[in-house]
Each structure stands twice: as C-alpha cells, then as structure tokens.
Design a protein around this motif. Sequence first.
Motif, PDB file in Angstrom:
ATOM      1  N   SER A 188      90.856 -37.337 -23.118  1.00 51.57           N
ATOM      2  CA  SER A 188      89.561 -37.741 -22.921  1.00 51.57           C
ATOM      3  C   SER A 188      88.931 -37.065 -21.683  1.00 51.57           C
ATOM      4  O   SER A 188      87.876 -36.714 -21.599  1.00 51.57           O
ATOM      5  CB  SER A 188      89.264 -39.288 -23.110  1.00 51.57           C
ATOM      6  N   GLN A 191      88.130 -33.581 -22.462  1.00 54.12           N
ATOM      7  CA  GLN A 191      87.038 -33.740 -23.255  1.00 54.12           C
ATOM      8  C   GLN A 191      85.572 -33.701 -22.403  1.00 54.12           C
ATOM      9  O   GLN A 191      84.739 -33.235 -22.803  1.00 54.12           O
ATOM     10  CB  GLN A 191      87.200 -34.579 -24.255  1.00 54.12           C
ATOM     11  N   GLY A 208      88.624 -27.177 -27.120  1.00 54.82           N
ATOM     12  CA  GLY A 208      90.051 -27.640 -26.305  1.00 54.82           C
ATOM     13  C   GLY A 208      91.217 -27.318 -27.310  1.00 54.82           C
ATOM     14  O   GLY A 208      91.214 -28.016 -28.339  1.00 54.82           O
ATOM     15  N   THR A 231      90.246 -29.065 -30.587  1.00 56.60           N
ATOM     16  CA  THR A 231      89.288 -30.047 -30.585  1.00 56.60           C
ATOM     17  C   THR A 231      87.841 -29.285 -30.289  1.00 56.60           C
ATOM     18  O   THR A 231      87.809 -28.312 -29.332  1.00 56.60           O
ATOM     19  CB  THR A 231      89.468 -31.069 -29.603  1.00 56.60           C
ATOM     20  N   VAL A 233      83.645 -29.276 -29.679  1.00 55.61           N
ATOM     21  CA  VAL A 233      82.779 -30.155 -29.071  1.00 55.61           C
ATOM     22  C   VAL A 233      81.451 -29.679 -28.986  1.00 55.61           C
ATOM     23  O   VAL A 233      81.217 -28.402 -28.620  1.00 55.61           O
ATOM     24  CB  VAL A 233      82.986 -30.540 -27.906  1.00 55.61           C
ATOM     25  N   VAL A 244      82.411 -34.152 -32.055  1.00 55.05           N
ATOM     26  CA  VAL A 244      83.712 -33.950 -31.808  1.00 55.05           C
ATOM     27  C   VAL A 244      84.463 -33.879 -33.226  1.00 55.05           C
ATOM     28  O   VAL A 244      84.234 -34.859 -33.960  1.00 55.05           O
ATOM     29  CB  VAL A 244      84.300 -34.745 -30.801  1.00 55.05           C
ATOM     30  N   SER A 246      88.415 -32.211 -34.659  1.00 55.40           N
ATOM     31  CA  SER A 246      89.667 -31.831 -34.439  1.00 55.40           C
ATOM     32  C   SER A 246      90.257 -31.033 -35.750  1.00 55.40           C
ATOM     33  O   SER A 246      90.284 -31.711 -36.756  1.00 55.40           O
ATOM     34  CB  SER A 246      90.660 -32.478 -33.761  1.00 55.40           C
TER      35      SER A 246
END
Length: 547
Positions: A188, A191, A208, A231, A233, A244, A246
């Motif tokens: 997190s 992120q 990410g 990930t 975003v 978000v 993944s």
Amino acid sequence: MKSILIPLAFFLAMAVPCIAQVFDEKFEHWPQDLKINGRIVVAGNLEDAAVLTSLVSESDRQKKTAVVLAPSTDAMKTSFTELFAESEELEFPDVPKTIEEIESLLREYDVVVWHSAEPLGKKIASEIREANGAFHHFIDDGNLLVALGGVAEIVAQAYFESDDGSPPALEGLNLLPDCILETDFDGSADQARLLTILAAKKHSVGIGLDKHTALVLSGRKIRVAGTGKATFVLKGNDREPSRVRSITVANRRSRDPENALLDLTQWRRDAIDRTLPPFPAEQPREPSVKNGTLIIVGGGGSPRGLMDQFIRLAGGVKNAKLVYVPCSEQDDVGNQQGMVQSWKRAGVKDATFIHTKDRNQANSDDEFLEPLRDATGIYFGGGRQWNFADSYYGTAAHRLMKEVLDRGGVIAGSSAGASIQARYLARATPIGNSKIMAFGYERGGLGFLDGVAIDQHFTQRNRYQDMTALVERYPQLLGIGIDESTAILVQKSIAQVIGRGKVHFYDRNQPVTPGKPDFVALPAGSEYDLLKRQVVKDTTRRSPDDK
C-alpha cells in the motif's frame, strides 16, 4: 407507386437539409497510437532469465539478439544463453555509452535485452532519451525490447529520480504509452506513492510491478510472468474513486480473463475520460432523429426485407450511394466485402466500403473520406463495437457520418453496428464481452441517437439483468435491448419494431414492481416513442375488432 414515392420523399429530404446532428466529439481527446507494432518486456532486477520464457515468443528467440548486461556476470550470461539458445546470432555487447552506440545497437539487432542492476546514471539516461526516435523505430518495425532493472522505468512515459516520486518528472521514452512504471512494487505504501505521482500526470496509467515479475506489452494487451503481480492504478477524482486492478499469471481455474490480461488502451481512455465533463450527462439530449432514418438490428441476421428497405430509404438502387463499415481489429480486411457485393447484386450502382485502424487517416485523408461526403446510406457491421470507437470517434469521418443523416439519409447496423449508433456505448469491453458497462469506452458511441443505451442478441444471450444494472446506474438513459433477427426503424422519436423477436425498453422514470419485468417488450409492428418514453402501439394487445 410506392417504389416511386419512397425515392421521391428521399430526394425532397436531401434537397432541404436541416442540421440536427450535433458533432461535439473531440478528436484530440483520445489516443492516436492505439497499439504498438512490436513487443516490450519490462521487469525489475532479475536473477534468472527463465522468468521471461513465457513472455518471449518462440519466433523472437530465434532472431538476431543482443543482450546488454551491467554488470555482466557468468550466471546471467548463462541464463540468457539458455533463453535464446535457438537464436540465429546471440551476442553480449558492451554497454552503449553514446547515442550513436545506442542507435547502432537498435539498427543491428531484432531483439535487444538491456539489464542494469543499478539505477541509470544521469549521463546514460540522457543518451537513452536522446535516442528516443531510434527506440520507437525499433518497436515500429515489429521488434522486441526487453528492459530490465534500472532500464525498465525509462521506457515509460515519465519516471522520477527522487525517492518520494515528487515532480518534476523526467521524460521517458513513452514506449509504454501514457504509463508511469514502478518496479519492485511492494504494498500500500508504494501504491500511495504511485497515486501521488499520477496527480501530476492525470492522463497516465500507473503500473506497479512486483519483484520477480515481468510484464509484456504486445499490441495493446498486457500479461505477466513470474511469482508476483502487476498492479494498475488510475487516480481518482471528485466523481470517480481510484481504479486499482492487479493481474497475475493465467490460472485455469479463473473464469475471468481480466485476471490475467489487461487492455492498455482501455485504461488510457479511462484516464482521459476522468478529466472530461461527466458522462453520460444528467440530462442527455433528446433521443430523436430529426432528419433521416436509423435502422438498428439486434444481430443474428436481418429481418426479411429490411435490407431492401435500407436501400430504398437511401434513394433506391439507381440513386443510393452506400458505404459499408466493417468492424474489425485487423488493420487489413481485404479488398472485397460481402455486404458490398450483395448490394451490387441487388442492383445498387454506387457501393463501397471504408476501413481503417488509423485515427489520423479517418481524420485527414481526403481519399479515405471521399465516399462519405455524398453517401446516402451507411451500414455498420458486426464484431466488437469498441473498434468503431477507436477508429472513428471524434474524427472527420465521424462528422461526415452524422451529415448523412442531416441530408436525410439512412444509417443502419447490426450487433456491434447497433450499439455504436447510440451516444452511450454499451458492452464495449476489449477483453471478453460479458460486461455491459465498459470503463473508458462508455463515451465511445457515435451518437446518432442520444439518451439511450443499446444492447443486442438480447434474449438469446439472456442479457436482461445486464440492462437492469445499466439503467439502475444511469437512470437518465433509456435502455433498449434488441433480440436477434429483430430491429427498430427510428424516424424522429418513433421506433418501429421489425422482425421475429422483441425489443425491450427499460425506463427508470417508471416505478419497478418487485417480481414483475422492469421493461416493456414489444413485438413486430409495435411502436415506441423514445422521447416521451411511451408505447405508441403494442401489437400484442389486439382489440376485438382486429382480424
């Protein structure tokens, strides 16, 4: 007499145009580079090239390859030698230090792997950026670039040298178009940092990438390999939360293809869409065709006689000027189209087709646009409707299509060619077609009819609940679900039902009674007023006097 009156009415309409279609879609808002021609693989530091095996195709592994390692170790050399064991020529050149050496490397090889165990120094980073054009030519020629470790992040749109990711950003190569890439992504905190970066790059997609994980962009699709995940975003705003998602390595137990595959163009469109006024508007324009006619077919074949009616509305076989628009993800659809051939067999003298995946061509190529300038009828084919949005939305071709209606002509389409006629574009997910609301593509319809959302293959694919969900979210829209071999013919605000199935109208201005249908289903011969949201004629309700 009837065959004379229809062309006569057509010419009267064409002679006195009344501008009614609004063209306010913007070409410059949307990506022009919808895909890349080559392939790009990125990852953080790797200890073993084996993680790349599923991302590097067998054909790429046979091409002339250069592997640049900094530092070069026996273990890494062995690892890449095994990966490219079938290469026609595999070399391990020294790290290029100048723009000339970088450009030479990209000219000489079909596959270039560049791994830097340390962050790039300012000088080499500057040289790489100066060679931006050479990198783009390399990818445009269909080649493979593998950027690893310290080289990975510079292939994105921008990257940040400071630990906190604060602006200003350094310009990257934008080989991963409109992306900000963070490698060695972890939880997190990272992120949150990526979201901070995206605040300065509102049209960008954040990526990410976990440790021991690699991703490949091929065309417009992204998938991953390794033990972690990628990930994606998007920055939130006052009306949309952050998005978000993944993706991981494909799992046979997962039924959702989006768990392992991502369409980058869809995410880029959504990033842009978040910077534009809300859509759909709380009060859409009236769902009415002031001039001309729309024919909207639910797929599965046209109702009997409908194509003849399309030709008559376009001026008749002697005077119609027809343009077919196929729906395809491919750049080339060949030199002939079955629809055009069928029109010519019916006696139509002037019939052709247009197709492009190049938005610039659809916006400024006079030869491409010429058939639309005096067209009297356009027919959109079936397929995946997001292709139409990619190619034509906001272009000069789009404007000319609307002018066909302003001149009193006719626009028709089936399946994808039905949904694209609305301003709101339903069921436009590039991966799969199970979702009726596709972020990034909702603002993608060509907008010949405002204030509605159109779905097709309706009863046959049991799409009732999908439309319920759509109108629950957007009650300002009138939902229209059309069965196969069924159509509506729209003039002014009246939709006439044609064919063997039914058309379902979802109106959230009306109360929904639990346990009862939340729509009105009308068979052939019925009529519905789209503006008043009222049934004008329901042929299922015959009076005692009907014979």
